[in-house]
Design an enzyme around this catalytic site. Structure first.
Site, short mmCIF file in Angstrom:
data_model
loop_
_atom_site.label_atom_id
_atom_site.label_comp_id
_atom_site.label_asym_id
_atom_site.label_seq_id
_atom_site.Cartn_x
_atom_site.Cartn_y
_atom_site.Cartn_z
N THR A 75 44.93 41.55 40.33
CA THR A 75 44.53 42.89 38.89
C THR A 75 46.08 43.61 39.78
O THR A 75 46.78 44.10 40.52
CB THR A 75 42.97 44.08 40.33
OG1 THR A 75 43.07 44.45 39.56
CG2 THR A 75 43.47 42.92 41.49
N ASP A 76 45.22 45.00 38.72
CA ASP A 76 46.86 45.45 39.02
C ASP A 76 46.17 46.60 39.19
O ASP A 76 46.78 47.36 40.18
CB ASP A 76 46.65 46.32 37.40
CG ASP A 76 45.68 46.86 37.33
OD1 ASP A 76 44.60 46.99 37.46
OD2 ASP A 76 45.93 48.25 35.55
N GLU A 77 45.19 46.16 40.56
CA GLU A 77 44.73 47.52 40.82
C GLU A 77 45.36 47.87 42.79
O GLU A 77 45.13 48.27 43.45
CB GLU A 77 42.80 47.73 41.96
CG GLU A 77 42.73 47.77 40.10
CD GLU A 77 40.54 47.92 40.02
OE1 GLU A 77 40.12 48.00 41.83
OE2 GLU A 77 40.21 47.90 39.53
N TYR A 118 37.91 46.11 47.97
CA TYR A 118 38.40 45.37 46.98
C TYR A 118 39.08 44.56 46.59
O TYR A 118 39.96 43.49 46.70
CB TYR A 118 37.44 46.12 45.28
CG TYR A 118 38.15 45.00 43.99
CD1 TYR A 118 37.87 43.90 43.43
CD2 TYR A 118 39.03 45.84 43.09
CE1 TYR A 118 38.70 42.75 43.17
CE2 TYR A 118 39.57 44.90 42.01
CZ TYR A 118 39.07 44.07 41.85
OH TYR A 118 39.73 42.51 41.20
N LYS A 166 41.97 41.50 47.33
CA LYS A 166 42.78 41.33 46.51
C LYS A 166 44.58 41.30 46.88
O LYS A 166 45.34 40.34 46.46
CB LYS A 166 42.85 41.69 44.97
CG LYS A 166 41.34 41.64 44.41
CD LYS A 166 41.58 39.51 43.89
CE LYS A 166 41.65 39.24 42.59
NZ LYS A 166 41.44 37.71 42.75
P1 TYD Z 1 34.98 49.83 36.41
O1 TYD Z 1 34.94 49.19 35.32
O2 TYD Z 1 34.44 49.45 37.64
O3 TYD Z 1 36.35 48.87 37.13
P2 TYD Z 1 37.73 50.11 37.45
O4 TYD Z 1 37.09 50.77 38.64
O5 TYD Z 1 37.79 47.94 38.36
O6 TYD Z 1 38.74 50.88 37.07
O7 TYD Z 1 35.00 51.58 35.86
C1 TYD Z 1 36.62 51.69 35.15
C2 TYD Z 1 35.92 53.26 35.35
O8 TYD Z 1 35.11 53.83 34.73
C3 TYD Z 1 36.79 53.45 36.75
O9 TYD Z 1 37.96 54.57 36.74
C4 TYD Z 1 35.32 53.97 37.01
C5 TYD Z 1 34.55 54.32 35.68
N1 TYD Z 1 33.18 54.72 36.13
C6 TYD Z 1 32.10 55.94 35.94
O10 TYD Z 1 33.04 57.02 35.28
N2 TYD Z 1 30.94 55.24 35.71
C7 TYD Z 1 30.39 53.79 35.59
O11 TYD Z 1 28.91 54.50 36.19
C8 TYD Z 1 31.89 53.08 36.11
C9 TYD Z 1 30.75 51.72 36.50
C10 TYD Z 1 32.32 53.47 36.06
#
Ligand code: TYD
Length: 293
Positions: A65-67, A91, A95
């Site tokens: 992942t890029d994270e 997380y 990774k």
């Molecule tokens: P997510 O799909 O959980 O991926 P990641 O955290 O790996 O990037 O979330 C994408 C973005 O959306 C992240 O900045 C968190 C935000 N988010 C919300 O604002 N509300 C939510 O209910 C969720 C699940 C994520």
């Protein structure tokens, strides 16, 4: 592995939801770190049994992942393959640890590894705990659309089939021991993503119980340690392997929303039981931030 003699392992298996890693990191260490370690050990034993040519032709492709690169400021350059690792969530730390193990197994045991670091995926079959499918399902059911913080966190989004295509490309032509960043050239703020989903639903589901869907947006308590921005510089895979994503965000998000509208049986199956418990645990205490409404 001895029975089937695979020519490659493409290691996608992982716990991948940041919010779950915050509420329960153990599974992430066990699956992402311990699981990768177990696979690497199997590959090490397998390669030791193969003759040298067999192992040279084998590939262990680790999907990451890029994270792992941490969070960017608004003007920072996008993550490249040489950006220093700075994971911020359990997380991404799990990774990052697995990426380091893969690197070490190549360096120490000469395992024929490849690593890919991809940005946020979206598309069919994504479990509705992730932003896009969660918003589609909630909006259709007239439930609130929970946006963390101010909704201005930025992610790069890649359509899942483009990601698969990139993985195939790296598997076929990637240089052993290398890492490749994969991205969609689509940086977007969360609020923009949710508004786009709402507009598509207004168009495709005009008879839903709650119209316009965007009125369901609710700003809620932020995710702890929420990374502000991710952006991927995917020029290496383009330059070396001639890969570029095919889908634009506009075409990909339309396909995605349509898929969720056409696959209610799948949705019903995955949203029973433990899904409801997760939603309760994750969102019940987040509240609504009236100052951002
Ligand atoms: P997510 O799909 O959980 O991926 P990641 O955290 O790996 O990037 O979330 C994408 C973005 O959306 C992240 O900045 C968190 C935000 N988010 C919300 O604002 N509300 C939510 O209910 C969720 C699940 C994520």
């Amino acid at each position: 592995m001895r029975d089937y003699k695979p020519r490659a392992i493409v290691h996608f298996a992982a716990e991948s939801h940041v919010d779950r890693s915050i509420l329960g990191p153990d599974d992430f260490i066990r699956t992402n770190v311990g699981g990768t370690f177990a696979l690497l050990e199997e590959v090490r034993a397998y390669c030791a049994d193969l003759n040298e040519t067999g192992c040279t032709d084998f590939r262990f492709l680790h999907v990451s992942t890029d994270e792992v690169y941490g969070s960017l400021g608004p003007a920072d350059p996008a993550f490249s393959e040489t950006t220093a690792y700075a994971p911020n969530s359990p997380y991404s730390a799990s990774k990052a640890a697995s990426d380091h193990l893969v690197r070490a197994y190549h360096h120490t045991y000469q395992l024929p590894t490849l690593t890919t670091n991809c940005s946020n995926n979206y598309g069919p079959y994504q479990f509705p705990e992730k932003l896009i499918p969660l918003m589609i399902l909630n909006a259709r059911a007239a439930k609130t659309l929970p946006i963390y913080g101010d909704g201005k966190n930025v992610r790069d989004w890649v359509f899942v089939e483009d990601h698969c295509d990139a993985v195939r490309t790296v598997l076929a032509r990637g240089r052993v021991g290398e890492t490749y960043n994969i991205g969609g050239w689509n940086e977007k703020a969360n609020l923009e993503i949710v508004e786009t989903v709402c507009s598509l639903l207004d168009e495709l589901c005009p008879n839903d119980p709650f119209i316009p869907h965007r009125k369901l947006i609710s700003f809620v308590k932020d995710r702890p340690g929420h990374d502000r921005r991710y952006a991927i510089d995917a020029r290496k895979i383009e330059r070396e392997l001639q890969w570029r994503p095919r889908e634009t965000f506009e075409s990909g998000i339309r396909k995605t929303v349509s898929w969720y509208l056409e696959n209610e049986e799948w949705i019903k199956e995955v949203t029973s039981g433990s899904y409801r418990q997760w939603m309760e645990k994750q969102y019940a205490t987040r509240g609504h931030d009236a100052s951002r409404a």
